[in-house]
Scaffold this motif. Structure first.
Motif, mmCIF file in Angstrom:
data_model
loop_
_atom_site.group_PDB
_atom_site.id
_atom_site.type_symbol
_atom_site.label_atom_id
_atom_site.label_comp_id
_atom_site.label_asym_id
_atom_site.label_seq_id
_atom_site.Cartn_x
_atom_site.Cartn_y
_atom_site.Cartn_z
ATOM 1 N N VAL A 169 7.389 35.236 16.408
ATOM 2 C CA VAL A 169 7.695 34.044 17.195
ATOM 3 C C VAL A 169 8.194 32.929 16.295
ATOM 4 C CG1 VAL A 169 6.773 32.362 18.823
ATOM 5 C CG2 VAL A 169 5.905 34.693 18.821
ATOM 6 N N LEU A 170 7.451 32.659 15.245
ATOM 7 C CA LEU A 170 7.832 31.641 14.274
ATOM 8 C C LEU A 170 7.867 32.266 12.891
ATOM 9 C CD1 LEU A 170 5.645 28.601 15.394
ATOM 10 C CD2 LEU A 170 8.036 29.039 15.942
ATOM 11 N N LYS A 171 8.961 32.063 12.202
ATOM 12 C CA LYS A 171 9.071 32.566 10.836
ATOM 13 C C LYS A 171 8.893 31.420 9.849
ATOM 14 C CE LYS A 171 12.118 36.384 12.128
ATOM 15 N NZ LYS A 171 13.427 37.054 11.937
ATOM 16 N N SER A 172 8.326 31.752 8.719
ATOM 17 C CA SER A 172 8.146 30.801 7.639
ATOM 18 C C SER A 172 7.339 29.567 8.055
ATOM 19 C CB SER A 172 9.504 30.364 7.083
ATOM 20 O OG SER A 172 9.356 29.695 5.853
ATOM 21 N N ILE A 173 6.150 29.796 8.588
ATOM 22 C CA ILE A 173 5.225 28.690 8.839
ATOM 23 C C ILE A 173 4.619 28.256 7.508
ATOM 24 C CG2 ILE A 173 3.095 27.992 9.992
ATOM 25 C CD1 ILE A 173 3.675 29.998 12.149
ATOM 26 N N MET A 174 4.611 26.964 7.264
ATOM 27 C CA MET A 174 4.030 26.437 6.033
ATOM 28 C C MET A 174 2.525 26.260 6.220
ATOM 29 S SD MET A 174 6.882 23.488 5.439
ATOM 30 C CE MET A 174 8.461 23.798 6.221
ATOM 31 N N LEU A 175 1.804 26.591 5.201
ATOM 32 C CA LEU A 175 0.349 26.541 5.243
ATOM 33 C C LEU A 175 -0.123 25.889 3.951
ATOM 34 C CD1 LEU A 175 -2.006 27.560 7.046
ATOM 35 C CD2 LEU A 175 -1.987 29.662 5.707
ATOM 36 N N ALA A 176 -0.963 24.868 4.073
ATOM 37 C CA ALA A 176 -1.360 24.146 2.863
ATOM 38 C C ALA A 176 -2.704 23.460 3.051
ATOM 39 C CB ALA A 176 -0.305 23.109 2.501
ATOM 40 N N ASP A 177 -3.384 23.219 1.930
ATOM 41 C CA ASP A 177 -4.566 22.369 1.884
ATOM 42 C C ASP A 177 -4.215 21.173 1.019
ATOM 43 O OD1 ASP A 177 -5.890 24.285 3.313
ATOM 44 O OD2 ASP A 177 -7.039 25.063 1.613
ATOM 45 N N VAL A 178 -4.339 19.970 1.575
ATOM 46 C CA VAL A 178 -3.951 18.761 0.847
ATOM 47 C C VAL A 178 -4.984 17.665 1.072
ATOM 48 C CG1 VAL A 178 -1.481 19.283 1.054
ATOM 49 C CG2 VAL A 178 -2.592 17.828 2.774
ATOM 50 N N LYS A 179 -5.008 16.700 0.191
ATOM 51 C CA LYS A 179 -5.728 15.461 0.427
ATOM 52 C C LYS A 179 -4.753 14.447 1.021
ATOM 53 C CE LYS A 179 -9.379 15.838 -3.048
ATOM 54 N NZ LYS A 179 -10.038 15.201 -4.214
ATOM 55 N N VAL A 180 -5.285 13.430 1.706
ATOM 56 C CA VAL A 180 -4.430 12.417 2.309
ATOM 57 C C VAL A 180 -4.924 11.030 1.915
ATOM 58 C CG1 VAL A 180 -3.783 13.877 4.260
ATOM 59 C CG2 VAL A 180 -5.763 12.373 4.467
ATOM 60 N N ALA A 181 -3.975 10.095 1.823
ATOM 61 C CA ALA A 181 -4.335 8.708 1.521
ATOM 62 C C ALA A 181 -4.756 7.963 2.774
ATOM 63 C CB ALA A 181 -3.147 8.005 0.864
ATOM 64 N N PRO A 184 -5.530 10.625 9.756
ATOM 65 C CA PRO A 184 -4.911 10.501 11.081
ATOM 66 C C PRO A 184 -5.838 9.778 12.046
ATOM 67 C CG PRO A 184 -4.684 12.739 10.229
ATOM 68 C CD PRO A 184 -5.626 12.023 9.312
ATOM 69 N N ALA A 185 -5.253 9.114 13.036
ATOM 70 C CA ALA A 185 -6.049 8.381 14.019
ATOM 71 C C ALA A 185 -6.941 9.316 14.819
ATOM 72 C CB ALA A 185 -5.130 7.596 14.946
ATOM 73 N N GLU A 186 -6.475 10.549 15.034
ATOM 74 C CA GLU A 186 -7.260 11.528 15.772
ATOM 75 C C GLU A 186 -7.690 12.641 14.825
ATOM 76 O OE1 GLU A 186 -5.543 12.833 19.392
ATOM 77 O OE2 GLU A 186 -4.739 10.866 19.907
ATOM 78 N N LEU A 187 -8.840 13.197 15.096
ATOM 79 C CA LEU A 187 -9.391 14.237 14.226
ATOM 80 C C LEU A 187 -8.451 15.420 14.121
ATOM 81 C CD1 LEU A 187 -12.008 14.965 12.640
ATOM 82 C CD2 LEU A 187 -12.722 16.222 14.675
ATOM 83 N N LEU A 188 -7.840 15.772 15.243
ATOM 84 C CA LEU A 188 -6.918 16.900 15.293
ATOM 85 C C LEU A 188 -5.533 16.352 15.576
ATOM 86 C CD1 LEU A 188 -7.303 20.027 15.144
ATOM 87 C CD2 LEU A 188 -7.185 20.025 17.625
ATOM 88 N N ALA A 189 -4.630 16.410 14.610
ATOM 89 C CA ALA A 189 -3.274 15.909 14.792
ATOM 90 C C ALA A 189 -2.336 17.083 15.002
ATOM 91 C CB ALA A 189 -2.839 15.094 13.578
ATOM 92 N N VAL A 190 -1.629 17.098 16.134
ATOM 93 C CA VAL A 190 -0.723 18.201 16.434
ATOM 94 C C VAL A 190 0.422 17.688 17.285
ATOM 95 C CG1 VAL A 190 -2.142 18.868 18.426
ATOM 96 C CG2 VAL A 190 -0.536 20.511 17.463
ATOM 97 N N ASN A 191 1.638 18.111 16.952
ATOM 98 C CA ASN A 191 2.798 17.729 17.750
ATOM 99 C C ASN A 191 4.003 18.583 17.366
ATOM 100 O OD1 ASN A 191 4.033 16.001 19.741
ATOM 101 N ND2 ASN A 191 5.236 15.116 18.067
ATOM 102 N N GLY A 239 5.245 11.824 12.577
ATOM 103 C CA GLY A 239 5.591 10.425 12.353
ATOM 104 C C GLY A 239 5.117 9.883 11.026
ATOM 105 N N SER A 240 4.350 10.645 10.272
ATOM 106 C CA SER A 240 3.847 10.222 8.968
ATOM 107 C C SER A 240 3.407 11.443 8.191
ATOM 108 C CB SER A 240 2.663 9.271 9.141
ATOM 109 O OG SER A 240 2.028 8.996 7.895
ATOM 110 N N ASP A 241 3.424 11.336 6.873
ATOM 111 C CA ASP A 241 2.850 12.415 6.059
ATOM 112 C C ASP A 241 1.452 12.057 5.588
ATOM 113 O OD1 ASP A 241 3.139 10.620 3.981
ATOM 114 O OD2 ASP A 241 4.499 11.849 2.803
ATOM 115 N N TYR A 242 0.965 10.870 6.000
ATOM 116 C CA TYR A 242 -0.399 10.397 5.733
ATOM 117 C C TYR A 242 -0.724 10.360 4.236
ATOM 118 C CZ TYR A 242 -0.744 11.122 10.724
ATOM 119 O OH TYR A 242 -0.521 11.071 12.073
ATOM 120 N N GLY A 243 0.315 10.225 3.430
ATOM 121 C CA GLY A 243 0.093 10.128 1.992
ATOM 122 C C GLY A 243 -0.457 11.394 1.378
#
Length: 477
Positions: A169-181, A184-191, A239-243
């Motif tokens: 269905v989707l090819k080349s989904i990016m998967l990562a663990d990162v810290k943020v500066a 997000p306003a909501e615990l679960l950010a999805v769009n 809308g943001s990369d959240y640092g």
């Protein structure tokens, strides 16, 4: 020779193994990994029905502090799905990494006596009328039954020669663990905005797990992923990369929609990703697999105790349609997220909000997403409750139904005398009298119901095996 061999020590295999061992079944769990629980797992949400299943094993309460509850899911920026009205003790999605679930299930399986063999990669499966032989890199093992819970590349499924029809269905989904500066306003950010999709969920240790997809850059899974590329796609979608900074892991994978046509081939069964895979939308992957395991475990235990073999065929009849439904619902979410035009996106939001404004449609959507809305087929003439999820009703003495299910026996809600089935059935009086007799299966679904005990012995023989002693009269009220 053991009773059951399970191949794959992820959450699905561990739940299945713990269930079987707790009922006295001899279980060997084969795992190709070295025994370390990975923090690179993709699953991040435990839905209400899975929490109910964990509650029926005494594991929900220890799991809850490891995560955060989300009562509302925001999709496509303008659409909210309210889980707060779910008729469950857990009216939310618990955001917690898969390894927390795995850890609890592993502790339970070990305590129940499951034999776990690591570094055992399966390279062949042979079965005959008496049992199944599993060949691994470390030697061969034999059992009466085998269950493959070994993921989407299942060696067990391949050894059976079963096809796995479907498509990417989707090819080349990016998967990562990162810290943020910036959190997000909501615990679960999805769009999703048509050409980009992103999902963010907290790991609980300062890191966030990121899923992201870029329609304009479908590169191979093995191409390295750079943080700048991830930032750009997440910014477009959210809308943001959240640092984002300090990634500890960056990778790619592709998302398939596939389902095996058969979950049972003779004495061999498939569960979890070995049987079905779908997009990560809706967070239903691990959850559906846990329900597979809960459905199959009590049936294997019952047949090993003398229940008719036909009981095992109901695993396919009950779980295959659920897997197909999850493929459709998760696929619908991801396809909606991929709509490119502004007009299409506006119509998408309007259509979904309109559907959610209708109580019956809203209940159906949240019921399927959470898993509590699925029912299993019943035979003609059976009580309307048969095949439905049993609510966590109060029992006499202050106990709840799902607490009563923790010893893996059937629970008969009502007043009955069941000589010969005491080792498999617990009789529990309801807190409020006046309802029908209800036989609740170990997986929390109604197996039989009636105003009196007529038909109950036959149902028990079909579901749990013949009584261990001659039934010298049966009374129920």
């Amino acid at each position: 020779m053991t009773d059951v061999i399970i191949v794959g020590a992820g959450p699905v295999g561990l739940l299945l193994a713990g269930d079987l061992a707790q009922t006295g079944v001899d279980v060997t769990l084969l795992e190709r990994r070295d025994g370390a629980i990975s923090n690179l797992s993709r699953a991040f949400g435990v839905h209400a029905r899975s929490l109910e299943q964990l509650d029926a094993r005494g594991l929900a309460d220890p799991l809850l502090p490891t995560g955060s509850a989300v009562g509302r899911l925001r999709l496509f920026q303008t659409v909210e799905v309210d889980l707060g009205a779910l008729p469950s003790r857990f009216p939310y999605l618990l955001i917690t990494p898969q390894y927390n679930v795995e850890r609890l299930l592993l502790e339970r399986a070990r305590a129940a006596g499951v034999a776990i063999v690591h570094n055992a990669e399966v390279n062949g499966v042979d079965q005959d009328a008496d049992g199944v032989t599993v060949h691994t890199t470390g030697g061969s093992h034999r059992a009466a039954y085998v269950v493959g819970t070994d993921g989407h590349r299942s060696a067990v499924r391949q050894a059976l020669g079963l096809p796995f029809p479907g498509r990417s269905v989707l090819k080349s989904i990016m998967l990562a663990d990162v810290k943020v500066a910036e959190e997000p306003a909501e615990l679960l950010a999805v769009n999703g905005v048509g050409d980009a999709f992103a999902f963010m969920a907290p790991f609980g240790d300062g890191y966030y797990r990121i899923f992201a997809w870029d329609r304009d850059n479908p590169v191979p899974d093995d191409q390295p992923l750079e943080l700048d590329e991830l930032r750009q796609v997440v910014t477009r979608a959210l809308g943001s990369d959240y640092g984002m900074h300090d990634p500890r892991w960056l990778s790619r994978f592709h998302s398939d929609e596939r389902q095996a046509p058969e979950y049972r081939v003779g004495r061999v069964f498939l569960a979890g990703d070995a049987a079905h895979v779908h997009s990560p939308a809706g967070g239903q992957g691990m959850n559906t697999g846990l329900q597979d395991a809960a459905n199959l475990s009590w049936k294997l235990a019952a047949v090993l105790r003398g229940a008719p073999d036909a009981l095992l065929d109901t695993y396919q009849a009950e779980r295959h349609p659920v897997g197909r439904s999850v493929l459709r619902s998760s696929g619908a979410i991801i396809r909606a997220a991929m709509i490119e035009s502004a007009v299409g996106q506006a119509l998408r939001g309007f259509a979904v909000r309109r559907a959610l404004s209708v109580p019956k449609i809203r209940a159906r959507i949240t019921g399927q997403l959470s898993g509590i809305g699925y029912t299993y087929p019943a035979h003609r003439g059976e009580h309307a409750l048969v095949g439905t999820r049993a609510a966590d009703v109060a029992l006499a003495g202050g106990e709840r139904l799902y607490e009563a299910l923790r010893d893996r026996r059937f629970v008969l809600i009502g007043d009955a005398d069941l000589p010969g089935w005491e080792d498999r059935v617990r009789v529990a009086a309801p807190a409020e009298a006046g309802g029908p007799l209800i036989l609740v299966r170990p997986d929390g679904y109604v197996g039989w119901a009636g105003r009196d005990g007529t038909g109950l012995p036959e149902a028990l023989t079909r579901l749990a095996g013949a009584p261990s002693a001659h039934m010298a009269g049966h009374t129920a009220s």
